[in-house]
Design an enzyme around this catalytic site. Structure first.
Site, PDB file in Angstrom:
ATOM      1  N   ASN A  10      16.574 -28.535 -34.083  1.00  0.00           N
ATOM      2  CA  ASN A  10      15.282 -27.957 -34.459  1.00  0.00           C
ATOM      3  C   ASN A  10      15.247 -26.434 -34.381  1.00  0.00           C
ATOM      4  O   ASN A  10      14.222 -25.826 -34.640  1.00  0.00           O
ATOM      5  CB  ASN A  10      14.155 -28.575 -33.632  1.00  0.00           C
ATOM      6  CG  ASN A  10      14.302 -28.314 -32.147  1.00  0.00           C
ATOM      7  OD1 ASN A  10      15.394 -28.012 -31.670  1.00  0.00           O
ATOM      8  ND2 ASN A  10      13.220 -28.444 -31.405  1.00  0.00           N
ATOM      9  N   CYS A  11      16.368 -25.796 -34.059  1.00  0.00           N
ATOM     10  CA  CYS A  11      16.442 -24.336 -34.011  1.00  0.00           C
ATOM     11  C   CYS A  11      16.575 -23.796 -35.439  1.00  0.00           C
ATOM     12  O   CYS A  11      17.430 -24.239 -36.209  1.00  0.00           O
ATOM     13  CB  CYS A  11      17.651 -23.920 -33.165  1.00  0.00           C
ATOM     14  SG  CYS A  11      18.039 -22.169 -33.239  1.00  0.00           S
ATOM     15  N   ASP A  12      15.727 -22.856 -35.815  1.00  0.00           N
ATOM     16  CA  ASP A  12      15.749 -22.320 -37.178  1.00  0.00           C
ATOM     17  C   ASP A  12      17.086 -21.682 -37.544  1.00  0.00           C
ATOM     18  O   ASP A  12      17.565 -21.842 -38.665  1.00  0.00           O
ATOM     19  CB  ASP A  12      14.623 -21.296 -37.371  1.00  0.00           C
ATOM     20  CG  ASP A  12      13.252 -21.947 -37.426  1.00  0.00           C
ATOM     21  OD1 ASP A  12      13.176 -23.169 -37.699  1.00  0.00           O
ATOM     22  OD2 ASP A  12      12.255 -21.242 -37.206  1.00  0.00           O
TER      23      ASP A  12
END
Length: 117
Positions: A10-12
């Site tokens: 979920n880290c951009d």
């Protein structure tokens, strides 16, 4: 060629790196270190190629939430390894391993340079 991308899904920045690798048709393994975990050997291997100041994200919320005493205790690679294993979110993401060549974070220019070699 063996490529492993370490991070959390979920880290951009990790998302951008995964899309870039897929768009360039690079065959890679994604290692979600929150779900799959990290070992001392993996992190120690990173530290053979990258400094702890690069790997430990001192601008992130996980670092900022640590006590001043805990922050001050990170004085060598062993203490940095312990912190990264205890709090994987403190690791700057993603960590790219391309055949033993390591890079942290992601930018289009950075990955172009790595993969044009």
């Amino acid at each position: 060629m063996k490529i492993t991308l370490y991070g959390i899904p979920n880290c951009d920045t990790v998302k951008k790196a995964r899309v870039w690798l897929a768009d360039q048709q690079q065959d890679f393994v994604f290692h979600d270190f929150k779900k799959q975990g990290l070992t001392r050997e993996i992190v120690a291997g990173w530290l053979q190629h990258l400094s702890r100041d690069v790997l430990v994200n001192k601008k992130g919320t996980t670092w900022r939430a640590l006590s001043d005493e805990r922050k001050a205790s990170i004085v060598d690679d062993d203490s940095a390894i312990a912190l990264m294993l205890e709090n994987p979110s403190v690791i700057k993401r993603p960590v790219l391993d391309k055949n033993g060549t390591f890079a942290v974070s992601f930018s289009d220019a950075q990955y172009k340079q790595i993969f044009d070699k």
